[in-house]
Design a protein around this motif. Structure first.
Motif, short mmCIF file in Angstrom:
data_model
loop_
_atom_site.label_atom_id
_atom_site.label_comp_id
_atom_site.label_asym_id
_atom_site.label_seq_id
_atom_site.Cartn_x
_atom_site.Cartn_y
_atom_site.Cartn_z
N VAL A 20 14.05 21.86 -17.58
CA VAL A 20 14.58 21.65 -17.06
C VAL A 20 15.35 21.51 -15.91
O VAL A 20 15.71 21.18 -14.78
CB VAL A 20 13.88 19.91 -17.71
CG1 VAL A 20 14.08 18.52 -16.52
CG2 VAL A 20 13.30 19.79 -18.05
N LEU A 67 16.61 20.68 -11.61
CA LEU A 67 17.25 19.96 -11.47
C LEU A 67 18.57 20.31 -10.55
O LEU A 67 19.11 20.05 -9.66
CB LEU A 67 18.12 18.86 -12.34
CG LEU A 67 15.93 18.30 -13.09
CD1 LEU A 67 17.57 16.87 -14.88
CD2 LEU A 67 15.85 17.57 -12.14
N VAL A 107 17.40 21.87 -7.33
CA VAL A 107 17.08 20.53 -6.40
C VAL A 107 17.83 20.16 -5.84
O VAL A 107 17.98 19.67 -4.59
CB VAL A 107 15.70 19.80 -6.87
CG1 VAL A 107 15.31 18.61 -5.99
CG2 VAL A 107 14.59 20.29 -7.22
N THR A 108 18.56 19.56 -6.84
CA THR A 108 20.00 19.14 -6.41
C THR A 108 21.27 19.39 -5.08
O THR A 108 21.17 19.14 -4.28
CB THR A 108 21.11 18.32 -7.17
OG1 THR A 108 20.17 17.78 -8.50
CG2 THR A 108 22.05 18.12 -7.48
N THR A 153 19.31 19.79 -2.08
CA THR A 153 19.41 18.11 -1.22
C THR A 153 20.44 17.32 -1.29
O THR A 153 19.79 15.73 -0.56
CB THR A 153 18.02 17.29 -2.34
OG1 THR A 153 18.20 17.21 -3.01
CG2 THR A 153 17.01 18.25 -2.21
N MET A 181 6.77 22.29 -9.56
CA MET A 181 7.73 20.94 -10.17
C MET A 181 9.01 21.21 -9.27
O MET A 181 8.92 19.50 -8.26
CB MET A 181 8.63 21.73 -11.47
CG MET A 181 6.37 21.08 -12.06
SD MET A 181 6.33 19.81 -13.00
CE MET A 181 7.90 19.19 -13.74
N ARG A 182 8.93 22.26 -8.87
CA ARG A 182 10.05 22.30 -7.41
C ARG A 182 9.69 21.39 -6.10
O ARG A 182 10.65 20.43 -5.89
CB ARG A 182 10.71 23.44 -7.77
CG ARG A 182 11.63 23.82 -6.45
CD ARG A 182 12.22 25.33 -6.30
NE ARG A 182 13.39 25.63 -5.08
CZ ARG A 182 12.82 25.60 -3.90
NH1 ARG A 182 11.44 25.60 -3.27
NH2 ARG A 182 13.95 25.77 -2.67
N VAL A 228 7.37 19.28 -6.32
CA VAL A 228 6.99 17.63 -6.14
C VAL A 228 8.32 17.13 -5.93
O VAL A 228 8.88 16.10 -5.24
CB VAL A 228 6.48 17.83 -7.38
CG1 VAL A 228 6.16 16.43 -7.72
CG2 VAL A 228 4.69 18.19 -7.91
N MET A 229 9.38 17.92 -6.41
CA MET A 229 11.15 16.85 -6.63
C MET A 229 11.07 17.25 -6.02
O MET A 229 11.69 16.01 -5.10
CB MET A 229 11.58 17.94 -8.04
CG MET A 229 10.96 17.50 -8.63
SD MET A 229 12.84 18.10 -10.82
CE MET A 229 13.66 16.97 -10.19
#
Length: 455
Positions: free
Chosen positions: A408, A412, A415-416, A419, A449-450, A452-453
């Motif tokens: 995970v 994370l 994605v961080t 964004t 999953m990516r 969605v996030m």
């Protein structure tokens, strides 16, 4: 209701008892007058009812006799056999006649011929026989009428059931006219549909070969044509019956239907809208009655509803076909667009990787940071293009999941990094807690999953 005047003798005025007696007499007279009035009203109502009954009986027997073969309307018995009255010579002298009556209305007669010296007892016997015969004839007529109406209602149910299962308007109307002609024993049946823009009635379906010829010739009737029974039914919005077309001065004959003797036009009305006219024709004079009008009106109403449903189904089918074509074009556009975008974008990302690997020479720290930023946002743009394609797949029901085990923390961090700049522009801080467990793994589709996030 009136007044009772009593003039007393001036020398002897009325006493209280006499006044009471006069009042009682006045009340009794008033009651008697009211009783007489009510009796007169009842007698008048009874006479009107009897007159209506006789009139209905007369009309019913007249219609019955009109529809029957003349050979079945009279018989003679010569002590050996019963023969149709038409097949024997008319008797020279009738010695005794006794009318056949139903509800006071004569429907025929029972006669004795060539029989001399008829005794009173024989005359009484003939009268009793005539009474019994009248009752039996009326019973048989009513039974036959009831059987006929039951058969017609069954036909209406059959035609309506057939109409409700056909979803093509042309096939629906053709099956209705064919079934109606066959089941009701008609000479011809056809249906006109109203074109309000042209103010014209267009023939939509006709029974038999004649009907096919008229439909192929695009037979039409202007709404303003005075000689047309069909146009008149639409203008007046009620059933039109002509039981002798030859005697109708404004009747418009059809050369393809030379044997028409009677015609009935029934407007097809659904709600407040006239859809057309159901026109039926017979080769017999006086074929149609008011009861026939009620039955055909019921049938026409049900056919009108079925026609509306068939039209709505056809419109919905056409709309669905258009939507499917639009969906196909959209999917084709998305596929082409993604291909045209991904090809140059992959080329940009490829050259960025080559430059970052310093295959074309050394890079400064600022150049490396800029290239990494280009690479990161290029990857993000590529993912957005893939998301658009994924939405198209979801709508088409063809989305598949690629399940795998992954950490995970890696997701994370990715994605961080993508964004965090957007969060900074809005004065927000986006970071991962330093003491987060970096060893947690999940079994899922990493790409989904990516998505969605990021959303």
């Amino acid at each position: 209701v009136g007044s009772l005047f009593v003039k007393p003798d001036p020398s002897r005025p009325l006493t209280d008892e006499e006044k009471t007696m006069v009042s009682a007499v006045a009340r009794q007279i008033a009651q008697q007058v009211e009783n007489i009035r009510l009796l007169a009203d009842a007698s008048r109502a009874r006479a009107e009812a009897e007159d209506a009954t006789r009139r209905l009986t007369h009309q019913s027997w007249q219609a019955y006799a009109t529809h029957k073969d003349a050979s079945t309307l009279g018989f003679a018995y010569d002590s050996n056999q019963v023969l149709p009255l038409q097949t024997i010579a008319s008797p020279q002298e009738l010695n005794l006649t006794q009318p056949l009556t139903v509800r006071g209305e004569p429907i025929g007669q029972l006669a004795l011929a060539n029989w001399q010296d008829i005794s009173p007892e024989a005359a009484d016997l003939v009268s009793a026989i005539a009474e019994r015969v009248s009752t039996q004839l009326e019973t048989l007529r009513l039974a036959e009428e009831l059987q006929k109406r039951a058969a017609e209602l069954q036909t209406v149910a059959t035609v309506s059931s057939t109409a409700s299962t056909v979803l093509d308007p042309d096939t629906l109307l053709q099956s209705v006219v064919d079934l109606t002609k066959e089941r009701f024993g008609l000479y011809h049946a056809h249906i006109y549909l109203l074109n309000e823009a042209w103010q014209t009635l267009l023939l939509a379906a006709g029974a038999g070969e004649v009907g096919k010829i008229m439909v192929d010739d695009q037979h039409a009737i202007p709404m303003s044509m005075e000689q047309s029974v069909v146009a008149r039914a639409v203008r007046e919005r009620h059933v039109i019956i002509i039981n002798d077309v030859a005697a109708e001065p404004n009747h418009l004959p059809n050369p393809l239907l030379p044997e028409t003797q009677s015609e009935m036009a029934v407007p097809m009305i659904v709600g407040d809208k006239v859809l057309g006219v159901f026109d039926v024709q017979s080769a017999q004079l006086n074929h149609f009655t008011e009861e026939d009008a009620n039955i055909y009106a019921t049938l026409t109403s049900q056919v009108g509803v079925a026609l509306q449903n068939a039209r709505l189904y056809a419109e919905q089918s056409a709309t669905l076909a258009q939507l499917r074509e639009l969906d196909r074009l959209k999917s084709s556009f998305l596929a082409n667009m993604s291909h045209e975008l991904r090809t140059p974008l992959n080329s940009i990302l490829g050259f960025a990787d080559v430059i970052l690997e310093e295959l074309d020479g050394p890079l400064t720290e600022n150049m490396t940071n800029d290239l990494k930023l280009i690479q990161k946002n290029g990857q993000h743009l590529l993912h957005l293009i893939n998301d658009v394609l994924d939405m198209a797949k979801i709508e088409a029901g063809r989305m598949n999941l690629n399940l795998e085990n992954f950490q995970v923390m890696e997701l994370l961090e990715e994605v961080t990094n993508l964004t965090s700049s957007l969060a900074s522009e809005r004065n927000n801080a986006l970071f991962i807690e330093p003491d987060s467990d970096a060893t947690i793994e999940i079994h899922a589709d990493r790409t989904r999953m990516r998505q969605v996030m990021l959303n």
